[in-house]
Design an enzyme around this catalytic site. Structure first.
Site, PDB file in Angstrom:
ATOM      1  N   TRP A 102     -14.620  72.714  42.379  1.00 41.59           N
ATOM      2  CA  TRP A 102     -13.273  72.416  42.920  1.00 41.59           C
ATOM      3  C   TRP A 102     -13.132  72.857  44.471  1.00 41.59           C
ATOM      4  O   TRP A 102     -12.399  72.133  45.443  1.00 41.59           O
ATOM      5  CB  TRP A 102     -12.133  73.278  42.260  1.00 41.59           C
ATOM      6  CG  TRP A 102     -11.757  72.520  40.802  1.00 41.59           C
ATOM      7  CD1 TRP A 102     -12.096  73.344  39.586  1.00 41.59           C
ATOM      8  CD2 TRP A 102     -11.795  71.395  40.488  1.00 41.59           C
ATOM      9  NE1 TRP A 102     -11.913  72.669  38.810  1.00 41.59           N
ATOM     10  CE2 TRP A 102     -11.557  71.256  38.790  1.00 41.59           C
ATOM     11  CE3 TRP A 102     -11.445  70.299  40.980  1.00 41.59           C
ATOM     12  CZ2 TRP A 102     -11.396  70.192  38.212  1.00 41.59           C
ATOM     13  CZ3 TRP A 102     -11.121  68.880  40.143  1.00 41.59           C
ATOM     14  CH2 TRP A 102     -11.102  68.802  38.799  1.00 41.59           C
ATOM     15  N   ASP A 172      -6.542  78.075  46.135  1.00 41.85           N
ATOM     16  CA  ASP A 172      -6.259  77.068  44.878  1.00 41.85           C
ATOM     17  C   ASP A 172      -6.034  78.225  43.647  1.00 41.85           C
ATOM     18  O   ASP A 172      -7.118  78.784  43.440  1.00 41.85           O
ATOM     19  CB  ASP A 172      -7.388  76.229  44.964  1.00 41.85           C
ATOM     20  CG  ASP A 172      -7.420  75.216  43.521  1.00 41.85           C
ATOM     21  OD1 ASP A 172      -6.261  75.544  42.853  1.00 41.85           O
ATOM     22  OD2 ASP A 172      -8.175  74.421  43.139  1.00 41.85           O
ATOM     23  N   LYS A 196      -2.646  74.027  33.790  1.00 38.98           N
ATOM     24  CA  LYS A 196      -3.595  75.044  32.681  1.00 38.98           C
ATOM     25  C   LYS A 196      -2.666  76.054  32.396  1.00 38.98           C
ATOM     26  O   LYS A 196      -2.798  76.572  31.365  1.00 38.98           O
ATOM     27  CB  LYS A 196      -4.368  75.458  34.251  1.00 38.98           C
ATOM     28  CG  LYS A 196      -5.295  74.404  34.886  1.00 38.98           C
ATOM     29  CD  LYS A 196      -6.265  73.879  34.335  1.00 38.98           C
ATOM     30  CE  LYS A 196      -6.624  72.635  35.024  1.00 38.98           C
ATOM     31  NZ  LYS A 196      -7.412  72.748  36.392  1.00 38.98           N
TER      32      LYS A 196
END
Ligand SMILES: *Cc1c(COP(=O)(O)O)cnc(C)c1O
Length: 361
Positions: A102, A172, A196
């Site tokens: 990511w 993030d 999530k």
């Protein structure tokens, strides 16, 4: 019908109490005669939902007044471009710490718009640790330093933030938002895809310090400019209405049922400890991350034998422990134990692992 324990990295489990409330309110939301799905986002009823969601998020995360909270779309992945287009604006330079897929994707996206530099990486050991950094590694004229706080695929987390001095830190937090308290004042901006730990897919949260808003690059599309959404209180266009409503229910659950983020952290630590303690003492299974950087949310582990891993995944699925296959770059298994995974789910997993170990010695 029995519900399974879903160890997926995302979308993931939601608290059962939230799903029940949503079911109860599906056909007639609080006497409005309609579902939240059908409601105008400009209606009074909906306005209260989105305002309450923001107020709850601010209260639970202790977000200071000089930060804007935005409800966006496009997932964490759209933020990779938004961050660069909005914040790489003074010297057109940004420093990235590469702790997994990511972070790497975010770095590659930023490199399309300016001088992005990978200042540290843990790719040499399949991202199984958080690389050490110090202030001297960052360029003094970098517009920001970027991290991925919890690395969903590899199961590492920053327990201590990098010292970036006066350079804004952007993070993030897609897979750790609301899992424990975060000091928002340490960041220039935070973002998270909701699927999530917060809500179904379709909602992205951005929390941005006000002074960083309003200087986007000229080429920045209107919809990717934080100012557009900050000025319109997330109602510039139709927001993901239903997902925001579920996020509100999840936030109410954290506040009223769990008792806030300190309590949430305690519960998450208790779950993770059960699993890590078992892994540390098992003769068959082992965790893939160095102990000091282990995530509370994503726990990758292997047997060392791919055939045995596949057998484990198959038999676990049959036992109602689903989506436990690891990411292809790590192999083995990964148990994502987000906020909504009950303690009993981790007990069931560890019991199953004990049984599997005994049968496959
Ligand atoms: C899942 C995830 C993403 C990507 O989110 P999308 O909403 O699928 O774009 C980005 N960063 C992290 C840390 C994630 O866990």
């Amino acid at each position: 019908m029995a519900r399974v324990y879903n160890f997926s990295a995302g979308p993931s489990m939601l608290p059962e109490a939230v799903l029940k409330t949503a079911a109860d309110e599906m056909l007639d939301y609080q006497g409005s005669g309609q579902s939240v799905m059908e409601m105008s986002h400009r209606s009074k009823t909906y306005d209260k939902i989105i305002k309450d969601a923001e107020a709850l998020l601010r209260e639970i995360m202790n977000i200071p007044d000089n930060y804007k909270v935005m409800f966006l779309q496009g997932g964490g992945s759209t933020q990779f471009a938004m961050v660069a287009l909005n914040f790489m604006n003074k010297n057109n330079k940004a420093d990235y710490i590469i702790t997994g897929q990511w972070a790497k994707k975010a770095y590659k996206e930023a490199a399309r718009y300016g001088d992005a530099k990978a200042v540290a990486s843990s790719e040499d050991k399949t991202f199984s640790y958080i690389p050490k950094t110090d202030k001297s590694m960052f360029r003094e004229d970098a517009d920001y330093v970027y991290i991925c706080m919890n690395n969903t695929i590899y199961g590492t987390v920053y327990h201590e933030l990098p010292d970036t001095g006066d350079i804004p830190l952007i993070a993030d937090i897609s897979s750790c938002i609301l899992s424990e308290p975060i000091d928002v004042t340490k960041f220039g901006a935070l973002f998270a895809g909701a699927q999530k730990n917060m809500a179904p897919a379709g909602l992205t949260i951005a929390i941005v310090r006000e002074d960083l808003i309003g200087n986007a690059m000229d080429i920045c599309p209107t919809m990717l400019n934080y100012k557009t959404h900050a000025d319109a209180d997330s109602l510039f266009n139709t927001p993901p209405c239903y997902t925001i409503y579920i996020a509100k229910l999840v936030l109410e659950w954290i506040k009223n049922e769990v008792g806030g983020l300190d309590k949430m952290k305690e519960l998450n630590e208790k779950k993770a400890k059960l699993l890590y303690d078992f892994l540390d003492n098992s003769e068959l299974f082992k965790g893939t991350v160095v102990p000091e950087d282990r995530s509370l949310m994503n726990v990758p582990f292997v047997t060392g034998n791919p055939d045995l891993d596949a057998k484990f995944v198959k038999e676990a699925t049959e036992a109602g422990l689903v989506n436990i296959k690891g990411h292809r770059t790590v192999g083995g298994m990964r148990a994502s134990i987000y906020n909504a995974m009950p303690y009993e789910g981790v007990v069931a997993l560890v019991d199953f692992m004990k049984k599997f170990e005994a049968e496959n010695k």
